[in-house]
Design an enzyme around this catalytic site. Sequence first.
Site, PDB file in Angstrom:
ATOM      1  N   ASN A  11     -10.893 -10.775   3.009  1.00 15.75           N
ATOM      2  CA  ASN A  11     -10.675  -9.326   3.033  1.00 15.75           C
ATOM      3  C   ASN A  11     -10.665  -8.892   1.576  1.00 15.75           C
ATOM      4  O   ASN A  11      -9.667  -9.061   0.874  1.00 15.75           O
ATOM      5  CB  ASN A  11      -9.354  -8.999   3.723  1.00 15.75           C
ATOM      6  N   HIS A  24      -9.762   0.846  11.189  1.00 15.85           N
ATOM      7  CA  HIS A  24      -8.666  -0.087  11.530  1.00 15.85           C
ATOM      8  C   HIS A  24      -8.944  -0.819  12.844  1.00 15.85           C
ATOM      9  O   HIS A  24      -8.038  -1.239  13.550  1.00 15.85           O
ATOM     10  CB  HIS A  24      -7.314   0.640  11.609  1.00 15.85           C
ATOM     11  N   ARG A  27      -4.262   8.833  -0.017  1.00 15.30           N
ATOM     12  CA  ARG A  27      -5.325   9.625   0.604  1.00 15.30           C
ATOM     13  C   ARG A  27      -4.736  10.831   1.321  1.00 15.30           C
ATOM     14  O   ARG A  27      -3.626  10.772   1.856  1.00 15.30           O
ATOM     15  CB  ARG A  27      -6.120   8.757   1.586  1.00 15.30           C
TER      16      ARG A  27
END
Length: 376
Positions: free
Chosen positions: A9, A161, A221
């Site tokens: 990741n 997600h 964000r």
Amino acid sequence: MNGPILVLNCGSSSIKFALFDAHADGPPREARWTGKLDGVGGEKRPYAAALQEVRATVERQTGGVPPAAIAHRVVHGGTRYAAPVRLDAAVLADLKGYIPLAPLHQPYALQAIEVLLAELPRMPQVACFDTAFHRTLPRVENMLPLTYEHWERGVRRYGFHGLSYEYMAIALAERHGDAARGRMIVAHIGSGASLCAMQGLQSVATTMGFSALDGLMMGTRCGSLDAGVLLYLMQSEKMGAGDLAELLYRQSGLLGVSGISSSPQVLLEAESRNPRARAALELYVRRIVREIGALTAVLGGLDLLAFTAGVGEHSAVLRGRVCAPLGWLGIELDDQANANHAQTISRAGGRVRVAVEPTNEEWIAASHAWRALRRP
């Protein structure tokens, strides 16, 4: 299958990795070993050098046995990739076209893939997409109210997600049975955050859309924002695309409102003495509550609300603040169970069950790689 499965990741400044044994019936849910390499990127530790460090560390853990395959978390699969895919130069070229849709994540995963394809050309590598789980969204959830030509060009809501939500669909069904298979909302609340409404364990609505900027307020964000604000910033403040991206992705959210930190825990510690920290948390919670209400309306009711990811799994205070205004839905928390981060934190007999469940995106990616290698 000779050797374990390595899951990567890759982010802008770190690489998280996990190693899973490859048994005949698939990888176990518990990784054999996990790690994280910080300070990646730039001249001090270029990506290629960092990946060599990861490979050397992995081989020390395995006694020199190389991985049987590498699984990569890739945020965006666009309209083309609805399932995990074996990687090659052509797929990599396709995926580079989605970098503008996920600039915080996509470039770094693809950089790692490019390096490893060159250095390990015979190593099977599999891309596992965060958008894939949401391919069950009905068209009405995918579409944006722009021209139909934009829809045909791929300007639509994708959702993210997905590896986390895919795991939650499995784990929550095992633990909560019919409540999970009914009308369920999963709250993936971490540095990035989104909600997913599921019915029959499939995604039917989600808060993130065309990009990972949409929906909930996050650490840095903005979440959902009136498009008129962007026009104003461009016209009146003369902000260009680069400046807007920096503002919306890295300088907004909890950090922007508080002026202190993107961490909810830091802001919880500061809120009693800092009005901006308090305001940031109030807005953060309000946006979650509002979206849970909206998704409940889409589902026609709610049977199970589940929290996961860093904040969702570990902040009893914020779980409590989110649930407190939702009593009208039949949500009643057991305060002691919530404080103890129990698997079920709602009161017995309540209309809506509330759960806490750790996510396991790495195992989902390893499982996809294992299945890809077994396909003829």
